[in-house]
Scaffold this active site. Sequence first.
Site, short mmCIF file in Angstrom:
data_model
loop_
_atom_site.label_atom_id
_atom_site.label_comp_id
_atom_site.label_asym_id
_atom_site.label_seq_id
_atom_site.Cartn_x
_atom_site.Cartn_y
_atom_site.Cartn_z
N ASP A 315 0.82 -1.20 0.00
CA ASP A 315 0.00 0.00 0.00
C ASP A 315 0.86 1.26 0.00
O ASP A 315 1.92 1.31 0.62
CB ASP A 315 -0.89 -0.02 1.25
CG ASP A 315 -1.83 1.16 1.32
OD1 ASP A 315 -2.65 1.31 0.39
OD2 ASP A 315 -1.76 1.94 2.30
N GLU A 369 0.91 -0.57 -5.13
CA GLU A 369 -0.14 0.43 -5.27
C GLU A 369 0.58 1.78 -5.26
O GLU A 369 0.90 2.31 -4.20
CB GLU A 369 -1.16 0.32 -4.13
CG GLU A 369 -2.40 1.19 -4.31
CD GLU A 369 -2.25 2.58 -3.72
OE1 GLU A 369 -2.71 3.54 -4.37
OE2 GLU A 369 -1.68 2.73 -2.63
#
Length: 641
Positions: A315, A369
């Site tokens: 993330d 991401e």
Amino acid sequence: MNAENLEMDKYLFHQGTHYTAYNFLGAHVCDGSVRFITWAPNAKHVQLACDKNDYTGEGFDFERLGDQGLWILITPRLQAGDKYKYKIYYSDTYHLKADPYGFYQERRPATASIIHNSDFEFTDAAWLEKRKKLNVYETPISIYELHLGTWMKHPVESTENKTVDEITDESYYTYKEIADPLVSYVKEMGYTHVEFLPLTEHPFDLSWGYQVTGYFSATSRYGRPEELKYLINELHKSDIGVIMDFVPAHFCKDAHGLRLFDGTPTYEHPNEEIAEKREWGTLTFDYGRPEVQSFLVSAAMYWIREFHIDGLRIDAVHSMIDLNFENKEENRKIFNEDGTEDNIAGIELLKKLNTVAFEYDETLLMMAEDSSDEPMVTSPVYAGGLGFNFKWDLGWMHDRLDFMEEDFSAREYNHNKLTFSMAYKYNENYLLPLSHDEVVHGKKSIVGKMAGDQWQQFAQTRLLYGNQMSEPGKQLLFMGQEFGMYHEWKDKEQLDWHLLDYPIHSALKKYVSDLNRLYVKHPEFHRADFQPEGFRWLLVDDSTHSILSYVRRDEGSFKVCVFNYRPEVYHDFKIPVPEPGVYREIFNSDSEDYSGSGVVSNGRHFTKDENYIRESQYIQISVAPLAFQVFDLEDKKIGRN
């Protein structure tokens, strides 16, 4: 359990190269005793606060283990199941901290760690063996992203005299309870993988797991770590891969967590301007500190090695590699000595993480991401890249969604939003996401974003999913969007399963299932995702009709894809094709089976032997409204004029 046998562990940990540090630090049961080791380099003294001493720390004093901040306690007075915290003295005060390496924690709002021994035995050897033989770039990857706590919930019979947490906990399925319905559903839908939003321990439900306190602890909201292993094992036995979101970008400031662990910045960066994630209210790790490197890489490897996770989605990569991720004002910007803005330590941490992961198993999925324009995110570390094997294509996602929110009359002027992603397609190995981030915080659901009336919204949703499936790149869809949720993800309630009682929703669910099977069955849609020869534009500039066409190819075979982004029907429409012969439509999102209008191109379509655009022949078809159509070369022979 002898401290003298830990010299190599100590050395590797302090070098930043102990990649299974969870076997060294934390609480470990062995030979009738429990060994605790923690790292608190600036602590004056450390005690174990536990049930046995009413959390005073009395009678459980740690000794120093070397001279670099490690502390050790070995005691026969505790056992698996006992709760504990570290009482860490600094200056004239102390802090009670959960174990950063704890394998199990109390369910929030309680915050103690729990001594835990796992006795689960996996039976997924066949899956792991199959995985080792895969070429991840050529295999189909269709991911169902979900939040375990809101995918499906138990009804709560009574809420009287119960706290919000108690009501929420009563509604949760355990890891074990959810295994059967989830495995059955994912198999029915034809997905190849599931991706769980973070399952590491976190104090606040509505952080969705992205603000972590227990990097080695499966959240106790849904049960014990063995139950999560059971869920993963069952998914693997049904040939479903498992990916988990992992968050090395930042951690929460809760008092029992990592913040000021020994009274000083220990896990967080000592420079407050670098440490503070102001928009998120969290802290950035000190990536350059060797012990933090051992911690983060070991945490990632823990889920891969001990829980048989098939991959990690990392993330917020942009926030890890850019010193000025949040600093928009010039007076707040941070620079390196050479004037650059790269977070060099964060970049090196990611390179180390990916190197270690792929040395362990080169078939893992390590997905970034990343919202930055940093080049070579999916290039190998040895070639100067960050070392991921996939990157989320957020540009594709935003362009498509922006375009499809526009009124049909404006689409002619924004046609490039449909084509621009192919201009950079082969710079990285992309995954095309329609994730949870796009259906929260007022952004509306996927269906809700689409222009037009209800029928047009559902038709365009099918069209969007057809583009996602057929354009080069792997794919991900967030839960609920497969059957057309009207609401955004509500993050406190289960999905609106009752919608499946309505034909337009159940038809969309059937469409997504059939689309996944089309994708898996035909290698043209996945075998050459990252090779330019796997894709060719056939019709790219027709902004007047908002029609696109391209071919997906796998060696000698190919499929012709046609997209209509207008609600009009076009009969006898010319589509250039790469080879002469007879074509037949094999898939159409406008089929009545999917609640479409039923404009299909049945029968055989003979090529016309005439140059058209860049090809030497074309076919004439009925182009369905707001639809995705696929044509196959049925018979190679000279077309009829």
